[in-house]
Write a protein that holds these residues in place. Sequence first.
Motif, PDB file in Angstrom:
ATOM      1  N   ARG A  73      -2.883   9.489  25.677  1.00 52.01           N
ATOM      2  CA  ARG A  73      -4.157  10.183  25.903  1.00 52.01           C
ATOM      3  C   ARG A  73      -5.240   9.741  24.926  1.00 52.01           C
ATOM      4  O   ARG A  73      -6.410   9.608  25.301  1.00 52.01           O
ATOM      5  CB  ARG A  73      -3.956  11.698  25.759  1.00 52.01           C
ATOM      6  CG  ARG A  73      -3.163  12.367  26.866  1.00 52.01           C
ATOM      7  CD  ARG A  73      -2.986  13.839  26.544  1.00 52.01           C
ATOM      8  NE  ARG A  73      -2.191  14.545  27.539  1.00 52.01           N
ATOM      9  CZ  ARG A  73      -2.699  15.206  28.579  1.00 52.01           C
ATOM     10  NH1 ARG A  73      -4.006  15.251  28.742  1.00 52.01           N
ATOM     11  NH2 ARG A  73      -1.907  15.828  29.427  1.00 52.01           N
ATOM     12  N   GLU A  74      -4.861   9.546  23.663  1.00 53.00           N
ATOM     13  CA  GLU A  74      -5.853   9.278  22.620  1.00 53.00           C
ATOM     14  C   GLU A  74      -5.466   8.027  21.832  1.00 53.00           C
ATOM     15  O   GLU A  74      -4.917   8.110  20.729  1.00 53.00           O
ATOM     16  CB  GLU A  74      -5.955  10.481  21.675  1.00 53.00           C
ATOM     17  CG  GLU A  74      -6.331  11.777  22.375  1.00 53.00           C
ATOM     18  CD  GLU A  74      -6.155  12.991  21.476  1.00 53.00           C
ATOM     19  OE1 GLU A  74      -5.913  12.807  20.259  1.00 53.00           O
ATOM     20  OE2 GLU A  74      -6.243  14.125  21.997  1.00 53.00           O
ATOM     21  N   PRO A  75      -5.743   6.854  22.370  1.00 47.43           N
ATOM     22  CA  PRO A  75      -5.455   5.621  21.629  1.00 47.43           C
ATOM     23  C   PRO A  75      -6.415   5.462  20.456  1.00 47.43           C
ATOM     24  O   PRO A  75      -7.434   6.148  20.375  1.00 47.43           O
ATOM     25  CB  PRO A  75      -5.673   4.527  22.678  1.00 47.43           C
ATOM     26  CG  PRO A  75      -6.659   5.119  23.636  1.00 47.43           C
ATOM     27  CD  PRO A  75      -6.360   6.592  23.682  1.00 47.43           C
ATOM     28  N   GLY A  76      -6.083   4.568  19.543  1.00 46.60           N
ATOM     29  CA  GLY A  76      -6.950   4.317  18.396  1.00 46.60           C
ATOM     30  C   GLY A  76      -6.148   4.015  17.153  1.00 46.60           C
ATOM     31  O   GLY A  76      -4.928   3.839  17.204  1.00 46.60           O
ATOM     32  N   VAL A  77      -6.842   3.953  16.009  1.00 40.11           N
ATOM     33  CA  VAL A  77      -6.181   3.743  14.724  1.00 40.11           C
ATOM     34  C   VAL A  77      -5.703   5.088  14.213  1.00 40.11           C
ATOM     35  O   VAL A  77      -6.501   6.019  14.026  1.00 40.11           O
ATOM     36  CB  VAL A  77      -7.131   3.081  13.703  1.00 40.11           C
ATOM     37  CG1 VAL A  77      -6.460   2.966  12.341  1.00 40.11           C
ATOM     38  CG2 VAL A  77      -7.552   1.701  14.189  1.00 40.11           C
ATOM     39  N   LYS A  78      -4.406   5.201  13.976  1.00 41.08           N
ATOM     40  CA  LYS A  78      -3.801   6.459  13.554  1.00 41.08           C
ATOM     41  C   LYS A  78      -3.196   6.280  12.165  1.00 41.08           C
ATOM     42  O   LYS A  78      -2.275   5.490  11.972  1.00 41.08           O
ATOM     43  CB  LYS A  78      -2.705   6.884  14.537  1.00 41.08           C
ATOM     44  CG  LYS A  78      -3.156   6.889  16.003  1.00 41.08           C
ATOM     45  CD  LYS A  78      -4.293   7.857  16.252  1.00 41.08           C
ATOM     46  CE  LYS A  78      -4.742   7.817  17.711  1.00 41.08           C
ATOM     47  NZ  LYS A  78      -5.846   8.778  17.987  1.00 41.08           N
ATOM     48  N   LEU A  79      -3.735   6.989  11.190  1.00 42.49           N
ATOM     49  CA  LEU A  79      -3.214   6.947   9.829  1.00 42.49           C
ATOM     50  C   LEU A  79      -2.042   7.914   9.743  1.00 42.49           C
ATOM     51  O   LEU A  79      -2.220   9.128   9.827  1.00 42.49           O
ATOM     52  CB  LEU A  79      -4.302   7.326   8.835  1.00 42.49           C
ATOM     53  CG  LEU A  79      -3.938   7.199   7.352  1.00 42.49           C
ATOM     54  CD1 LEU A  79      -3.534   5.771   7.013  1.00 42.49           C
ATOM     55  CD2 LEU A  79      -5.113   7.640   6.483  1.00 42.49           C
ATOM     56  N   ALA A  80      -0.846   7.375   9.589  1.00 42.01           N
ATOM     57  CA  ALA A  80       0.368   8.190   9.662  1.00 42.01           C
ATOM     58  C   ALA A  80       1.360   7.741   8.598  1.00 42.01           C
ATOM     59  O   ALA A  80       1.231   6.650   8.026  1.00 42.01           O
ATOM     60  CB  ALA A  80       0.989   8.063  11.061  1.00 42.01           C
ATOM     61  N   PRO A  81       2.370   8.559   8.313  1.00 42.27           N
ATOM     62  CA  PRO A  81       3.355   8.189   7.293  1.00 42.27           C
ATOM     63  C   PRO A  81       4.194   6.993   7.737  1.00 42.27           C
ATOM     64  O   PRO A  81       4.552   6.867   8.909  1.00 42.27           O
ATOM     65  CB  PRO A  81       4.226   9.445   7.161  1.00 42.27           C
ATOM     66  CG  PRO A  81       3.456  10.541   7.802  1.00 42.27           C
ATOM     67  CD  PRO A  81       2.620   9.910   8.856  1.00 42.27           C
ATOM     68  N   ALA A  82       4.518   6.134   6.793  1.00 41.35           N
ATOM     69  CA  ALA A  82       5.493   5.079   7.061  1.00 41.35           C
ATOM     70  C   ALA A  82       6.808   5.722   7.450  1.00 41.35           C
ATOM     71  O   ALA A  82       7.176   6.781   6.930  1.00 41.35           O
ATOM     72  CB  ALA A  82       5.672   4.201   5.828  1.00 41.35           C
ATOM     73  N   GLY A  83       7.536   5.104   8.383  1.00 34.99           N
ATOM     74  CA  GLY A  83       8.811   5.651   8.803  1.00 34.99           C
ATOM     75  C   GLY A  83       8.723   6.642   9.939  1.00 34.99           C
ATOM     76  O   GLY A  83       9.748   7.173  10.380  1.00 34.99           O
ATOM     77  N   ILE A  84       7.527   6.898  10.449  1.00 32.53           N
ATOM     78  CA  ILE A  84       7.377   7.789  11.595  1.00 32.53           C
ATOM     79  C   ILE A  84       8.004   7.119  12.818  1.00 32.53           C
ATOM     80  O   ILE A  84       8.140   5.896  12.888  1.00 32.53           O
ATOM     81  CB  ILE A  84       5.878   8.090  11.832  1.00 32.53           C
ATOM     82  CG1 ILE A  84       5.700   9.279  12.763  1.00 32.53           C
ATOM     83  CG2 ILE A  84       5.155   6.857  12.364  1.00 32.53           C
ATOM     84  CD1 ILE A  84       4.244   9.731  12.891  1.00 32.53           C
ATOM     85  N   THR A  85       8.410   7.895  13.796  1.00 29.70           N
ATOM     86  CA  THR A  85       8.955   7.330  15.027  1.00 29.70           C
ATOM     87  C   THR A  85       7.863   7.254  16.088  1.00 29.70           C
ATOM     88  O   THR A  85       6.805   7.899  15.961  1.00 29.70           O
ATOM     89  CB  THR A  85      10.105   8.186  15.570  1.00 29.70           C
ATOM     90  OG1 THR A  85       9.590   9.446  16.032  1.00 29.70           O
ATOM     91  CG2 THR A  85      11.161   8.415  14.503  1.00 29.70           C
ATOM     92  N   VAL A  86       8.131   6.510  17.146  1.00 28.09           N
ATOM     93  CA  VAL A  86       7.158   6.400  18.223  1.00 28.09           C
ATOM     94  C   VAL A  86       6.956   7.744  18.908  1.00 28.09           C
ATOM     95  O   VAL A  86       5.817   8.113  19.257  1.00 28.09           O
ATOM     96  CB  VAL A  86       7.592   5.315  19.243  1.00 28.09           C
ATOM     97  CG1 VAL A  86       6.857   5.482  20.556  1.00 28.09           C
ATOM     98  CG2 VAL A  86       7.330   3.937  18.690  1.00 28.09           C
ATOM     99  N   CYS A  87       8.017   8.484  19.115  1.00 33.95           N
ATOM    100  CA  CYS A  87       7.872   9.808  19.730  1.00 33.95           C
ATOM    101  C   CYS A  87       6.951  10.697  18.902  1.00 33.95           C
ATOM    102  O   CYS A  87       6.067  11.380  19.431  1.00 33.95           O
ATOM    103  CB  CYS A  87       9.243  10.463  19.890  1.00 33.95           C
ATOM    104  SG  CYS A  87      10.193   9.862  21.304  1.00 33.95           S
ATOM    105  N   GLU A  88       7.150  10.691  17.587  1.00 34.66           N
ATOM    106  CA  GLU A  88       6.305  11.497  16.707  1.00 34.66           C
ATOM    107  C   GLU A  88       4.866  10.987  16.717  1.00 34.66           C
ATOM    108  O   GLU A  88       3.914  11.785  16.699  1.00 34.66           O
ATOM    109  CB  GLU A  88       6.864  11.470  15.287  1.00 34.66           C
ATOM    110  CG  GLU A  88       8.205  12.181  15.141  1.00 34.66           C
ATOM    111  CD  GLU A  88       8.873  11.925  13.808  1.00 34.66           C
ATOM    112  OE1 GLU A  88       9.774  12.704  13.429  1.00 34.66           O
ATOM    113  OE2 GLU A  88       8.506  10.926  13.132  1.00 34.66           O
ATOM    114  N   LEU A  89       4.710   9.683  16.724  1.00 36.57           N
ATOM    115  CA  LEU A  89       3.371   9.094  16.734  1.00 36.57           C
ATOM    116  C   LEU A  89       2.613   9.507  17.993  1.00 36.57           C
ATOM    117  O   LEU A  89       1.426   9.881  17.929  1.00 36.57           O
ATOM    118  CB  LEU A  89       3.492   7.576  16.647  1.00 36.57           C
ATOM    119  CG  LEU A  89       2.205   6.782  16.443  1.00 36.57           C
ATOM    120  CD1 LEU A  89       1.552   7.099  15.109  1.00 36.57           C
ATOM    121  CD2 LEU A  89       2.494   5.277  16.542  1.00 36.57           C
TER     122      LEU A  89
END
Length: 566
Positions: free
Chosen positions: A411-427
Amino acid sequence: MSADATTVVKLRHPGRGLGRTRPSTRGRQLDPQALAEVRHALGDAQRGRDMLIEHLHRLQDRYGHLSARHLAALAHEMRLAQAEVFEVATFYAHFDVVREGADAPPEITVRVCDSLSCEMQGAARLLSDLEQRMGKVVRVARAPCMGRCDRAPVAEVGHHHIDHATVESISEAVYNKRLRPELPDYVDYDQYRADGGYGLLEQCLDSTRRIDDIIDLLQDAGLRGLGGAGFPTGRKWGIVRGYPAPRMMAVNADEGEPGTFKDRHYLEHDPHRVLEGMLIAAWAVEAETVFFYLRDEYPAVRKILGRELGRLGQAGLVAPRRVQLRRGAGAYICGEESSMIESIEGKRGLPRHRPPYVAEVGIFGRPTLVNNVETLYWVRDIVQRGPDWFAGHGRRGARGLRSFSVSGRVREPGVKLAPAGITVCELIDEYCGGMLPGHSLKAYLPGGASGGMLPAAMADLPLDFGQLEQHGCFVGSHAVVILSDRDDLRAAALNLMRFFEDESCGQCTPCRVGTEKAVRLMQSGTWDAQLLKELGQTMADASICGLGQAAANPLLCLLRYFPEEL
């Protein structure tokens, strides 16, 4: 003897002794008018060999193409062999070289991105409609990834990008001749200074900060090269410092991996945070000159950097170093550091054999530090906030923050600042608003075009360096492309292989021939899985650089994880 000098040649005729003499010119004749035009276009710019690509850009920007007469005149002006100039001009995709006797291209060129994220959003249909409706007015051409995958499909009219492009929006830009880039709102020099910017750099320059302390902080934070390789940043700075001066530095802003656009995001919004990190790195390794190598697909960033680097020079924050902004010319291979260095030196972007590595023998043969844009972006925050602040954001034992370029069926593509080690489902769920309505996750690319392809059943793997290699993938530049149950995975793999076929520099046979053969085999109705596996493995084992070594990753993953698609 000058290149336009006339040589008197004595003609010998068997049995007749010395014959008559006649004037003859060796090679392509120099056009005095073309030489005058080249000199006017170049102005007072230096004529050094390393400036060749910059001068080719100057000529094309002025005349819309590169004619044979101008290339010959440029060779004369730069005291280069014409073959050197022609081979460089014809290597890079963004140079329109017009052969003698051929017609110049139309005034306006419309390029439509045909990389995976744009193809998923209808780029092929858009291209076909444009050719039918506007093919007689403008030149319509396919183009590889433009670094705007979250806004697919994307087109470029001249140097003006159109996001979520349609035939109507492109037509409007053409007829109104909107050919120049639009500058986004960004944090300029005054705003950045008001927020404490360059305070850390000033502490470094006045010796309040010690080089070893800065390097230790980066090491403690776990900052790594975020262009794809993941090499520890502090360790790299220390290695380069260990080689004798003089030293150089290059900023690699040539992100051409389909699916990747994070560097553009940071340079278009907060460029000085990158520039301060760059100058701190240059101070740390005592680099005499910094080359900021920017891909040509980012004309707005080029304007921003030109303006803001000028402000830095006026403020006295660059001296005693020099910073040169260098412009790429449409070659994905130049994202590989040794190819980028060849391009900086004004040559074709052919990867170098290693060792020696560029840290020891880089630009002009000198020890060279190469850092990615996002890596430099984090330097100020890590030093000022402390390494624990950065390292503490990871999940599942990973350390640090990562900028994920997410595109595809979310739904919302773009640059996502997230923790290293996150999974795709969580992302997808926490940062992208979930999947598009009516779509369910089928597969994903964890690291752009070369990072492989994994099924939804493996969407709980941590996205970090060293975690995906056992599955035939890697996280690379953290470009995540999401595919759904409505996507044809065979077509996706073919799209990626075509990209690598187009972008192969041609230097080594496994990559040059392997990508071409793979495309042919993948275009057939029935795939020969065993032959494709052997071909992919040969490319991985025998190619000179990472392009050929990783080109078959999506294909091999498809064969391994999606046998039902065959």
